[in-house]
Design a protein around this motif. Structure first.
Motif, PDB file in Angstrom:
ATOM      1  N   PRO A  44       0.801  -1.226   0.000  1.00 55.00           N
ATOM      2  CA  PRO A  44       0.000   0.000   0.000  1.00 55.00           C
ATOM      3  C   PRO A  44       0.836   1.279   0.000  1.00 55.00           C
ATOM      4  O   PRO A  44       0.306   2.366  -0.192  1.00 55.00           O
ATOM      5  N   THR A  45       2.159   1.170   0.210  1.00 57.10           N
ATOM      6  CA  THR A  45       2.984   2.368   0.366  1.00 57.10           C
ATOM      7  C   THR A  45       3.502   2.935  -0.952  1.00 57.10           C
ATOM      8  O   THR A  45       3.855   4.112  -1.013  1.00 57.10           O
ATOM      9  N   ASP A  46       3.616   2.118  -1.974  1.00 58.47           N
ATOM     10  CA  ASP A  46       4.162   2.502  -3.290  1.00 58.47           C
ATOM     11  C   ASP A  46       5.641   2.858  -3.243  1.00 58.47           C
ATOM     12  O   ASP A  46       6.198   3.323  -4.229  1.00 58.47           O
ATOM     13  N   ARG A  47       6.323   2.646  -2.128  1.00 58.88           N
ATOM     14  CA  ARG A  47       7.740   3.014  -2.041  1.00 58.88           C
ATOM     15  C   ARG A  47       8.576   2.254  -3.066  1.00 58.88           C
ATOM     16  O   ARG A  47       9.443   2.840  -3.709  1.00 58.88           O
ATOM     17  N   PHE A  48       8.345   0.967  -3.176  1.00 57.56           N
ATOM     18  CA  PHE A  48       9.053   0.162  -4.173  1.00 57.56           C
ATOM     19  C   PHE A  48       8.320   0.203  -5.511  1.00 57.56           C
ATOM     20  O   PHE A  48       8.927   0.375  -6.563  1.00 57.56           O
ATOM     21  N   THR A  49       7.027   0.053  -5.446  1.00 56.35           N
ATOM     22  CA  THR A  49       6.190  -0.018  -6.644  1.00 56.35           C
ATOM     23  C   THR A  49       6.396   1.180  -7.558  1.00 56.35           C
ATOM     24  O   THR A  49       6.323   1.062  -8.781  1.00 56.35           O
ATOM     25  N   SER A  50       6.672   2.340  -6.979  1.00 55.12           N
ATOM     26  CA  SER A  50       6.836   3.545  -7.786  1.00 55.12           C
ATOM     27  C   SER A  50       7.945   3.404  -8.820  1.00 55.12           C
ATOM     28  O   SER A  50       7.847   3.994  -9.904  1.00 55.12           O
ATOM     29  N   TRP A  51       8.971   2.609  -8.532  1.00 53.78           N
ATOM     30  CA  TRP A  51      10.081   2.483  -9.482  1.00 53.78           C
ATOM     31  C   TRP A  51       9.719   1.653 -10.708  1.00 53.78           C
ATOM     32  O   TRP A  51       9.899   2.133 -11.839  1.00 53.78           O
ATOM     33  N   PRO A  52       9.213   0.423 -10.574  1.00 50.34           N
ATOM     34  CA  PRO A  52       8.825  -0.284 -11.793  1.00 50.34           C
ATOM     35  C   PRO A  52       7.729   0.435 -12.572  1.00 50.34           C
ATOM     36  O   PRO A  52       7.733   0.444 -13.809  1.00 50.34           O
ATOM     37  N   VAL A  53       6.806   1.081 -11.854  1.00 48.09           N
ATOM     38  CA  VAL A  53       5.737   1.810 -12.542  1.00 48.09           C
ATOM     39  C   VAL A  53       6.330   2.981 -13.326  1.00 48.09           C
ATOM     40  O   VAL A  53       5.999   3.190 -14.494  1.00 48.09           O
ATOM     41  N   ARG A  54       7.224   3.737 -12.706  1.00 50.40           N
ATOM     42  CA  ARG A  54       7.833   4.880 -13.406  1.00 50.40           C
ATOM     43  C   ARG A  54       8.638   4.425 -14.622  1.00 50.40           C
ATOM     44  O   ARG A  54       8.526   5.007 -15.702  1.00 50.40           O
ATOM     45  N   ILE A  55       9.440   3.381 -14.463  1.00 51.72           N
ATOM     46  CA  ILE A  55      10.262   2.887 -15.572  1.00 51.72           C
ATOM     47  C   ILE A  55       9.369   2.373 -16.697  1.00 51.72           C
ATOM     48  O   ILE A  55       9.675   2.536 -17.880  1.00 51.72           O
ATOM     49  N   SER A  56       8.228   1.786 -16.349  1.00 55.61           N
ATOM     50  CA  SER A  56       7.321   1.231 -17.367  1.00 55.61           C
ATOM     51  C   SER A  56       6.655   2.318 -18.209  1.00 55.61           C
ATOM     52  O   SER A  56       6.176   2.046 -19.306  1.00 55.61           O
ATOM     53  N   ARG A  57       6.610   3.560 -17.699  1.00 54.77           N
ATOM     54  CA  ARG A  57       5.972   4.647 -18.452  1.00 54.77           C
ATOM     55  C   ARG A  57       6.844   5.178 -19.582  1.00 54.77           C
ATOM     56  O   ARG A  57       6.398   5.995 -20.377  1.00 54.77           O
ATOM     57  N   GLY A  58       8.105   4.736 -19.649  1.00 56.21           N
ATOM     58  CA  GLY A  58       8.991   5.176 -20.727  1.00 56.21           C
ATOM     59  C   GLY A  58       9.491   6.585 -20.535  1.00 56.21           C
ATOM     60  O   GLY A  58       9.418   7.155 -19.445  1.00 56.21           O
ATOM     61  N   GLY A  59      10.021   7.165 -21.605  1.00 59.43           N
ATOM     62  CA  GLY A  59      10.568   8.509 -21.532  1.00 59.43           C
ATOM     63  C   GLY A  59      11.911   8.512 -20.828  1.00 59.43           C
ATOM     64  O   GLY A  59      12.717   7.598 -20.985  1.00 59.43           O
ATOM     65  N   HIS A  60      12.136   9.544 -20.023  1.00 62.16           N
ATOM     66  CA  HIS A  60      13.382   9.702 -19.284  1.00 62.16           C
ATOM     67  C   HIS A  60      13.069   9.666 -17.799  1.00 62.16           C
ATOM     68  O   HIS A  60      12.142  10.337 -17.346  1.00 62.16           O
ATOM     69  N   ALA A  61      13.853   8.904 -17.040  1.00 59.50           N
ATOM     70  CA  ALA A  61      13.631   8.785 -15.600  1.00 59.50           C
ATOM     71  C   ALA A  61      14.908   9.121 -14.849  1.00 59.50           C
ATOM     72  O   ALA A  61      15.979   8.580 -15.153  1.00 59.50           O
ATOM     73  N   LEU A  62      14.798  10.018 -13.880  1.00 55.36           N
ATOM     74  CA  LEU A  62      15.919  10.318 -12.997  1.00 55.36           C
ATOM     75  C   LEU A  62      15.935   9.309 -11.866  1.00 55.36           C
ATOM     76  O   LEU A  62      14.902   9.041 -11.244  1.00 55.36           O
TER      77      LEU A  62
END
Length: 195
Positions: A44-62
């Motif tokens: 429920p925290t998204d602390r870890f989940t945020s990374w695979p989700v962000r990378i899956s959106r494509g584009g550029h990730a810091l």
């Protein structure tokens, strides 16, 4: 940017007091499990989940830090299975249930995120010194392996491993987390739509 807020300022001390209360009540007849960052489907925290989700959106990730910074997490399924084992086998003691067994570089986590995606984001690493200059404190899951945060991802899990704790590959955790995320309603997914 999510940072460590005031709500966590007493967290460690309160956990220690809870452990003291358990020992006072049960003496040596107890098992105390310290899991650290629990990740995987259902988080429920998204602390870890945020990374695979962000990378899956494509584009550029810091991505903060360096690829060889250590990271410690435990898949909720590994933790659950091992705690059942602890109860069934009447294991006693105090255990750091964080993983994996060997050092996990932060870069391996990010690469597992990239490999789980059809069109992953292009990753740009931002050194801690640059983040510090901008006043950014640790981001979800990652923490700089220096200063006040040096020990966050450097906890010994030898006692738990000796009592049967095992860890599935980080790539498996990432893939299953993304699959789980895809089943959630849009309003839940909206929590990670920015950034």
């Amino acid at each position: 940017v999510e940072t460590m807020g005031e709500q966590y300022q007493h967290y460690g001390g309160l956990k220690a007091l809870c452990e003291d209360a358990v020992r006072a009540a049960f003496g040596e007849r107890c098992a105390i499990v310290r899991p650290g960052y629990i990740v995987g489907p259902g988080d429920p925290t998204d602390r870890f989940t945020s990374w695979p989700v962000r990378i899956s959106r494509g584009g550029h990730a810091l991505v903060p830090g360096k690829p060889d910074d250590p990271i410690q997490v435990i898949d909720v399924r590994d933790l659950d299975e091992w705690q059942v084992h602890v109860v069934e086998q009447r294991v006693r003691g105090t255990f750091n249930a964080c993983g994996p067994e060997e050092k996990l570089p932060w870069g391996d986590v990010i690469e597992a995120c990239r490999e789980a995606c059809e069109a992953p984001a292009e990753v740009h690493w931002v050194p801690f010194e640059e983040l510090q200059g901008e006043g950014v404190t640790p981001l979800p899951i990652w923490a700089p392996p220096v200063g006040d945060y040096a020990g966050v991802h450097a906890v010994s899990n030898r006692a738990a491993v000796a009592k049967g704790l095992t860890f599935r590959p980080i790539a498996t955790t990432v893939a299953v987390t993304l699959d789980w995320w895809g089943t959630l309603p849009e309003e839940r997914q909206a929590r990670l739509q920015t950034g």
